[in-house]
Design a protein around this motif. Structure first.
Motif, PDB file in Angstrom:
ATOM      1  N   ARG A   3       0.855  -1.189   0.000  1.00  0.00           N
ATOM      2  CA  ARG A   3       0.000   0.000   0.000  1.00  0.00           C
ATOM      3  C   ARG A   3       0.881   1.226   0.000  1.00  0.00           C
ATOM      4  O   ARG A   3       1.779   1.336   0.828  1.00  0.00           O
ATOM      5  N   LEU A   4       0.619   2.126  -0.905  1.00  0.00           N
ATOM      6  CA  LEU A   4       1.400   3.356  -0.956  1.00  0.00           C
ATOM      7  C   LEU A   4       0.623   4.511  -0.306  1.00  0.00           C
ATOM      8  O   LEU A   4       1.172   5.291   0.458  1.00  0.00           O
ATOM      9  N   LEU A   5      -0.656   4.576  -0.640  1.00  0.00           N
ATOM     10  CA  LEU A   5      -1.495   5.680  -0.141  1.00  0.00           C
ATOM     11  C   LEU A   5      -2.806   5.101   0.356  1.00  0.00           C
ATOM     12  O   LEU A   5      -3.455   4.321  -0.334  1.00  0.00           O
ATOM     13  N   GLU A   6      -3.179   5.477   1.557  1.00  0.00           N
ATOM     14  CA  GLU A   6      -4.461   5.041   2.092  1.00  0.00           C
ATOM     15  C   GLU A   6      -5.235   6.250   2.608  1.00  0.00           C
ATOM     16  O   GLU A   6      -4.777   6.966   3.500  1.00  0.00           O
ATOM     17  N   VAL A   7      -6.382   6.475   2.000  1.00  0.00           N
ATOM     18  CA  VAL A   7      -7.261   7.566   2.402  1.00  0.00           C
ATOM     19  C   VAL A   7      -8.409   6.913   3.161  1.00  0.00           C
ATOM     20  O   VAL A   7      -9.042   6.002   2.632  1.00  0.00           O
ATOM     21  N   SER A   8      -8.648   7.308   4.417  1.00  0.00           N
ATOM     22  CA  SER A   8      -9.770   6.664   5.119  1.00  0.00           C
ATOM     23  C   SER A   8     -10.614   7.673   5.898  1.00  0.00           C
ATOM     24  O   SER A   8     -10.099   8.501   6.639  1.00  0.00           O
ATOM     25  N   GLY A   9     -11.925   7.577   5.645  1.00  0.00           N
ATOM     26  CA  GLY A   9     -12.908   8.402   6.345  1.00  0.00           C
ATOM     27  C   GLY A   9     -12.700   9.898   6.200  1.00  0.00           C
ATOM     28  O   GLY A   9     -12.974  10.667   7.118  1.00  0.00           O
ATOM     29  N   LEU A  23     -14.665   9.704   2.392  1.00  0.00           N
ATOM     30  CA  LEU A  23     -13.965   9.031   1.290  1.00  0.00           C
ATOM     31  C   LEU A  23     -12.903   8.076   1.827  1.00  0.00           C
ATOM     32  O   LEU A  23     -12.095   8.443   2.671  1.00  0.00           O
ATOM     33  N   SER A  24     -12.941   6.839   1.341  1.00  0.00           N
ATOM     34  CA  SER A  24     -11.928   5.846   1.711  1.00  0.00           C
ATOM     35  C   SER A  24     -11.513   5.055   0.473  1.00  0.00           C
ATOM     36  O   SER A  24     -12.374   4.490  -0.202  1.00  0.00           O
ATOM     37  N   PHE A  25     -10.221   5.064   0.164  1.00  0.00           N
ATOM     38  CA  PHE A  25      -9.704   4.099  -0.809  1.00  0.00           C
ATOM     39  C   PHE A  25      -8.187   4.077  -0.772  1.00  0.00           C
ATOM     40  O   PHE A  25      -7.565   4.907  -0.110  1.00  0.00           O
ATOM     41  N   ALA A  26      -7.599   3.086  -1.406  1.00  0.00           N
ATOM     42  CA  ALA A  26      -6.149   2.889  -1.305  1.00  0.00           C
ATOM     43  C   ALA A  26      -5.532   2.701  -2.677  1.00  0.00           C
ATOM     44  O   ALA A  26      -6.175   2.217  -3.607  1.00  0.00           O
ATOM     45  N   ILE A  27      -4.275   3.115  -2.779  1.00  0.00           N
ATOM     46  CA  ILE A  27      -3.493   2.949  -4.012  1.00  0.00           C
ATOM     47  C   ILE A  27      -2.242   2.145  -3.655  1.00  0.00           C
ATOM     48  O   ILE A  27      -1.576   2.448  -2.663  1.00  0.00           O
ATOM     49  N   GLU A  58     -11.968  15.890   8.651  1.00  0.00           N
ATOM     50  CA  GLU A  58     -11.749  14.654   9.414  1.00  0.00           C
ATOM     51  C   GLU A  58     -11.199  13.579   8.490  1.00  0.00           C
ATOM     52  O   GLU A  58     -11.221  13.721   7.277  1.00  0.00           O
ATOM     53  N   GLY A  59     -10.695  12.503   9.123  1.00  0.00           N
ATOM     54  CA  GLY A  59     -10.173  11.374   8.360  1.00  0.00           C
ATOM     55  C   GLY A  59      -8.663  11.313   8.379  1.00  0.00           C
ATOM     56  O   GLY A  59      -7.990  12.163   8.982  1.00  0.00           O
ATOM     57  N   ARG A  60      -8.125  10.286   7.713  1.00  0.00           N
ATOM     58  CA  ARG A  60      -6.682  10.058   7.705  1.00  0.00           C
ATOM     59  C   ARG A  60      -6.184   9.890   6.278  1.00  0.00           C
ATOM     60  O   ARG A  60      -6.879   9.332   5.424  1.00  0.00           O
ATOM     61  N   VAL A  61      -4.965  10.369   6.028  1.00  0.00           N
ATOM     62  CA  VAL A  61      -4.291  10.133   4.750  1.00  0.00           C
ATOM     63  C   VAL A  61      -2.905   9.594   5.105  1.00  0.00           C
ATOM     64  O   VAL A  61      -2.052  10.327   5.607  1.00  0.00           O
ATOM     65  N   ILE A  62      -2.719   8.293   4.879  1.00  0.00           N
ATOM     66  CA  ILE A  62      -1.506   7.597   5.330  1.00  0.00           C
ATOM     67  C   ILE A  62      -0.646   7.256   4.112  1.00  0.00           C
ATOM     68  O   ILE A  62      -1.148   6.795   3.086  1.00  0.00           O
TER      69      ILE A  62
END
Length: 246
Positions: A3-9, A23-27, A58-62
């Motif tokens: 996983r390179l990028l994870e966008v959650s909530g 919005l939640s999805f991963a690349i 709100e939410g996380r970008v990892i």
């Protein structure tokens, strides 16, 4: 797959309008992904959030192997971490040659002043030649960027992004205003780029998305409506209602 990028909530509102809504999805690393959706679906805001231009409510970008939060970083720090973005309108240095544009973009360059006193090394020049070959501008190296066609400027800008050795490239409507031959070349370029880094293409042109032949994420009202191959998402009744039915 890493996983390179994870966008959650992730949510963000502008004057009461929810541009991004949970919005939640991963690349994954070295993945080609198309993001589609009607106007106002949140495609640009999504890119703004990932690049640090907009901070979500709100939410996380990892990001990356070390699971760093991008939300605490500035736009410059995010770019340095390996997120590159190409806007819809090409932004090249028109009064510099193609070669100079590529040299200025090389990863070891920072800021216009260092460029003034910088002498490119042999390996830098080799890298520029390789990039020019990859983007199809080898025969244009000594031309001013301002003299290039619209399509060639787009390729130069993709080359300038690649010169920075990004881990993720966000590319906004790369095919807009291109001839058929230019579009085919752009497809090849992005497919090749996705072998060395993740490439997310935001596009509303279905024919171009079909050429990319990759996983598609459909956004609607700021969240993911459907995900999968283009055939899979275009057969989805919700997608047909909000997107194709217009």
């Amino acid at each position: 797959m890493n996983r390179l990028l994870e966008v959650s909530g992730v949510s963000v509102s502008f004057d009461g309008f929810k541009a991004i809504n949970n919005l939640s999805f991963a690349i994954n690393s070295a993945e080609l992904r198309a993001v589609i959706g009607p106007n106002g679906a949140g495609k640009t805001t999504f890119m703004d959030i990932v690049t640090g231009k907009t901070k979500p409510d709100e939410g996380r970008v990892i990001w990356g192997d070390d699971s760093v939060s991008l939300l605490g970083l500035s736009e410059a720090q995010i770019a340095k971490a390996g997120v590159g973005r190409k806007f819809q309108k090409p932004t090249v240095f028109e009064d510099q040659t193609v070669k100079e544009n590529l040299i200025m973009s090389l990863k070891n360059q920072r800021g216009p002043f260092s460029v003034l006193f910088y002498r490119p090394s042999k390996s830098d020049l080799e890298k520029v030649d390789d990039l020019a070959l990859e983007i199809g501008l080898s025969d244009q190296l000594n031309r001013l960027a301002g003299e290039l066609s619209h399509g060639q400027k787009q390729w130069l800008e993709i080359g300038m992004l690649l010169a920075q050795e990004p881990k993720l490239m966000l590319v906004d409507e790369p095919a807009a205003g291109m001839t058929l031959a230019e579009r085919e070349h752009t497809t090849d370029l992005l497919v090749r780029a996705a072998k060395t880094c993740a490439v997310v293409v935001v596009e509303h042109d279905m024919d171009f998305v079909r050429r990319l032949d990759c996983k598609v994420t459909v956004l609607h009202e700021g969240s993911v409506l459907a995900e999968g191959s283009l055939d899979h998402v275009t057969a989805n009744q919700d997608v047909i209602d909000v997107y194709l039915g217009r």
